[in-house]
Design a protein around this motif. Structure first.
Motif, short mmCIF file in Angstrom:
data_model
loop_
_atom_site.label_atom_id
_atom_site.label_comp_id
_atom_site.label_asym_id
_atom_site.label_seq_id
_atom_site.Cartn_x
_atom_site.Cartn_y
_atom_site.Cartn_z
N HIS A 144 0.82 -1.21 0.00
CA HIS A 144 0.00 0.00 0.00
C HIS A 144 0.85 1.26 0.00
CE1 HIS A 144 -3.71 -2.19 1.89
NE2 HIS A 144 -3.48 -2.54 0.64
N GLU A 145 1.76 1.37 0.97
CA GLU A 145 2.55 2.59 1.09
C GLU A 145 3.55 2.74 -0.05
OE1 GLU A 145 3.61 6.28 2.85
OE2 GLU A 145 1.84 5.00 2.79
N PRO A 146 4.30 1.69 -0.43
CA PRO A 146 5.19 1.84 -1.58
C PRO A 146 4.46 2.25 -2.85
CG PRO A 146 5.75 -0.16 -0.39
CD PRO A 146 4.48 0.37 0.22
N LEU A 147 3.27 1.70 -3.06
CA LEU A 147 2.52 2.03 -4.27
C LEU A 147 2.00 3.46 -4.22
CD1 LEU A 147 1.95 0.44 -6.82
CD2 LEU A 147 -0.28 -0.17 -5.89
N ARG A 148 1.58 3.92 -3.04
CA ARG A 148 1.12 5.31 -2.89
C ARG A 148 2.26 6.27 -3.19
NH1 ARG A 148 1.22 9.48 0.52
NH2 ARG A 148 2.63 8.41 1.95
N LEU A 149 3.42 6.01 -2.63
CA LEU A 149 4.57 6.88 -2.86
C LEU A 149 5.01 6.82 -4.32
CD1 LEU A 149 6.62 6.14 0.39
CD2 LEU A 149 5.29 8.20 -0.15
N TRP A 150 4.96 5.62 -4.90
CA TRP A 150 5.34 5.47 -6.31
C TRP A 150 4.41 6.30 -7.20
CZ3 TRP A 150 2.76 3.69 -10.63
CH2 TRP A 150 3.55 3.49 -11.77
N ALA A 151 3.12 6.27 -6.94
CA ALA A 151 2.17 7.04 -7.74
C ALA A 151 2.45 8.53 -7.62
CB ALA A 151 0.74 6.73 -7.31
N GLN A 152 2.80 8.99 -6.41
CA GLN A 152 3.13 10.40 -6.23
C GLN A 152 4.37 10.79 -7.03
OE1 GLN A 152 3.61 11.20 -2.04
NE2 GLN A 152 1.41 11.49 -1.69
N LYS A 153 5.41 9.95 -6.96
CA LYS A 153 6.65 10.24 -7.69
C LYS A 153 6.41 10.21 -9.19
CE LYS A 153 8.98 7.00 -5.52
NZ LYS A 153 10.08 6.09 -5.13
N ASN A 154 5.57 9.27 -9.64
CA ASN A 154 5.28 9.17 -11.07
C ASN A 154 4.58 10.44 -11.56
OD1 ASN A 154 5.10 7.40 -13.56
ND2 ASN A 154 2.94 7.84 -13.24
N HIS A 155 3.63 10.93 -10.78
CA HIS A 155 2.91 12.15 -11.15
C HIS A 155 3.87 13.34 -11.20
CE1 HIS A 155 0.65 15.87 -10.14
NE2 HIS A 155 -0.11 15.44 -11.13
N ALA A 156 4.73 13.47 -10.19
CA ALA A 156 5.65 14.60 -10.13
C ALA A 156 6.63 14.58 -11.30
CB ALA A 156 6.41 14.60 -8.80
N ALA A 157 7.14 13.40 -11.63
CA ALA A 157 8.10 13.29 -12.74
C ALA A 157 7.43 13.58 -14.07
CB ALA A 157 8.72 11.90 -12.75
N THR A 158 6.17 13.14 -14.21
CA THR A 158 5.43 13.41 -15.45
C THR A 158 5.16 14.90 -15.59
OG1 THR A 158 4.38 11.23 -15.33
CG2 THR A 158 3.36 12.86 -16.77
N LEU A 159 4.78 15.55 -14.49
CA LEU A 159 4.52 16.99 -14.51
C LEU A 159 5.78 17.76 -14.92
CD1 LEU A 159 2.78 19.49 -13.88
CD2 LEU A 159 3.49 19.26 -11.49
N ALA A 160 6.92 17.35 -14.37
CA ALA A 160 8.18 18.02 -14.67
C ALA A 160 8.81 17.57 -15.97
CB ALA A 160 9.16 17.80 -13.51
N GLN A 161 8.24 16.50 -16.58
CA GLN A 161 8.84 15.90 -17.77
C GLN A 161 10.31 15.57 -17.53
OE1 GLN A 161 7.23 15.05 -21.11
NE2 GLN A 161 5.87 14.85 -19.35
N ASP A 162 10.56 15.01 -16.34
CA ASP A 162 11.92 14.61 -15.93
C ASP A 162 12.18 13.20 -16.43
OD1 ASP A 162 14.21 13.79 -14.60
OD2 ASP A 162 13.72 14.86 -12.76
N ARG A 163 12.78 13.09 -17.61
CA ARG A 163 12.95 11.78 -18.24
C ARG A 163 13.80 10.82 -17.42
NH1 ARG A 163 8.80 11.54 -21.74
NH2 ARG A 163 8.63 13.50 -22.88
N PRO A 164 14.94 11.24 -16.86
CA PRO A 164 15.71 10.30 -16.02
C PRO A 164 14.90 9.80 -14.82
CG PRO A 164 17.07 12.17 -16.65
CD PRO A 164 15.68 12.51 -17.06
N ALA A 165 14.15 10.70 -14.18
CA ALA A 165 13.33 10.27 -13.04
C ALA A 165 12.23 9.32 -13.49
CB ALA A 165 12.71 11.50 -12.35
N MET A 166 11.62 9.59 -14.64
CA MET A 166 10.57 8.71 -15.15
C MET A 166 11.13 7.32 -15.44
SD MET A 166 8.74 11.55 -17.60
CE MET A 166 7.46 10.53 -18.35
N ALA A 167 12.36 7.25 -15.95
CA ALA A 167 12.98 5.95 -16.21
C ALA A 167 13.26 5.21 -14.91
CB ALA A 167 14.28 6.15 -17.00
N ASP A 168 13.74 5.95 -13.88
CA ASP A 168 13.99 5.31 -12.58
C ASP A 168 12.69 4.80 -11.97
OD1 ASP A 168 16.68 5.84 -12.73
OD2 ASP A 168 16.58 7.69 -11.53
N ILE A 169 11.62 5.56 -12.10
CA ILE A 169 10.32 5.18 -11.54
C ILE A 169 9.78 3.95 -12.26
CG2 ILE A 169 7.92 5.95 -11.33
CD1 ILE A 169 9.19 8.81 -10.91
N ALA A 170 9.98 3.89 -13.58
CA ALA A 170 9.55 2.70 -14.33
C ALA A 170 10.32 1.47 -13.88
CB ALA A 170 9.76 2.94 -15.82
#
Length: 393
Positions: A144-170
């Motif tokens: 539950h908690e890892p997935l909640r945090l992952w969703a938050q990080k995914n949204h933030a990286a998408t908003l910023a269009q931070d490609r390296p962060a998006m790759a790490d999150i994937a």
């Protein structure tokens, strides 16, 4: 090859972010086919969006270099994977899952008992979306908690269009999936046949799904489910809190709740846009769009188009919902729509059943989510139960 164009609008400007719905409405009437550096060509009219949805040969869904099963595929490949996906959302599967979904929603509402105020997004909408997604997939509560945090990080990286962060999150999500998938594979047919275990035994074109395909399917379900369900729960609860007469009606006539939810979400879309890319030069709304250019389908503007919906900014329970693009249209109509509809009905019903009133807090107005999200970032509410706690001085 994408061409150079002058900008017709900026989706991340302060004016747009202050009120995305108003901005999309304005663009639909002023410049219904509009270019921006961020999104490419945005389509705001219902007619143009439906045209794209019904012409996958001209408007391809293969918009990313990353595998996306099946929503990022075109025919005939899309049709080979789609039946595999649809089985998980069949009526019998939804009936089997609904009691567990109801239990999650009821437990969350019960945990709020005794509260006078809550922040609905953080206290109910997001926890519900995460827990119900884990339950649907058969993932343990420890996720539950890892997935909640992952969703938050995914949204933030998408908003910023931070490609390296998006790759790490994937990669992080792939690690979660493989950590759950391998034990099920090791256990074989006698092991846990939850969704992830079942996907491991699925076949397409006469061969088992590979790891990349399974990860893609689960990532699409998880990204879409958590963010969109949470946003939709907030939109509907916020609307009912602001419209006391409708809230009372839904408490007395719960059978009308599914229609009310569809109409509220038509008015205040929980998902802003979706992408395509042109396979050939095409003219839309008097604008010439070259081959290989990006298209953004604006769901919010299309679903508030007065050419299709009479009095489009008004809530109407008797409205014909057949033109509602809440779940898309055409071959890419959302396969998870039955699950989403059931989860939303159950979540809102639990909120109404478990309380005697939900009301806005005048001194603490909600804050809006920003692109690429829609709905609310925060949604403070007064909440009333049958017996309210006594506030001692």
């Amino acid at each position: 090859m994408s061409q150079m164009h002058s900008q017709d609008w900026d989706p991340k400007s302060d004016a747009v972010l202050r009120d995305q719905r108003a901005a999309c409405d304005e663009m639909r009437e002023r410049c219904p086919v509009a270019y921006s550096d961020l999104l490419g060509w945005s389509l705001f009219r219902h007619e143009d969006v439906v045209r794209v949805l019904n012409d996958p040969e001209t408007f391809s869904s293969v918009v990313s270099k990353n595998l996306s099963v099946p929503n990022g595929m075109d025919p005939p490949e899309h049709g080979q994977y789609r039946p595999v996906i649809e089985r998980y959302f069949a009526p019998h599967a939804m009936r089997a899952f609904e009691p567990q979904c109801r239990s999650i929603a009821a437990d969350l509402v019960h945990s709020l008992c005794g509260r006078v105020e809550l922040e609905l997004m953080g206290d109910f909408a997001h926890p519900f979306a995460v827990r119900v997604q884990c339950a649907f997939l058969g993932w343990p509560a420890s996720m539950h908690e890892p997935l909640r945090l992952w969703a938050q990080k995914n949204h933030a990286a998408t908003l910023a269009q931070d490609r390296p962060a998006m790759a790490d999150i994937a990669r992080e999500f792939s690690g979660y999936v493989m950590g759950l998938l391998q034990p099920r594979r090791d256990a074989g047919v006698s092991g846990n046949q939850d969704v992830i275990g079942s996907l491991a035994s699925e076949q397409v074109n006469g061969r088992p799904l590979n790891d990349e395909e399974i990860i893609s399917i689960l990532r699409n379900w998880t990204v879409g489910e958590i963010s969109t369900i949470a946003a939709a729960v907030g939109v509907v609860a916020g609307y009912l809190a602001e419209h006391a007469d409708l809230q009372r009606q839904m408490r007395k006539q719960p059978a009308m709740l599914p229609d009310a939810i569809e109409e509220i979400l038509r008015l205040y879309g929980p998902l802003l846009a979706n992408r395509r890319v042109t396979t050939r030069a095409v003219e839309i709304g008097g604008r010439t769009i070259g081959a290989g250019e990006r298209i953004s389908l604006n769901w919010v503007a299309a679903n508030r188009d007065g050419r299709v919906f009479s009095d489009p900014k008004s809530f109407r329970l008797d409205r014909d919902a057949s033109a509602n693009l809440l779940y898309g249209a055409g071959i890419h109509f959302c396969p998870g729509a039955p699950l989403a509809r059931m989860e939303l009905r159950v979540a809102v019903q639990a909120l109404l059943d478990g309380t005697t009133g939900i009301d806005p807090i005048a001194q603490r107005p909600p804050t809006s989510a920003v692109y690429p999200a829609s709905g609310f970032a925060t949604l403070p509410m007064h909440i009333k139960f049958e017996t309210q706690p006594i506030n001692h001085p």
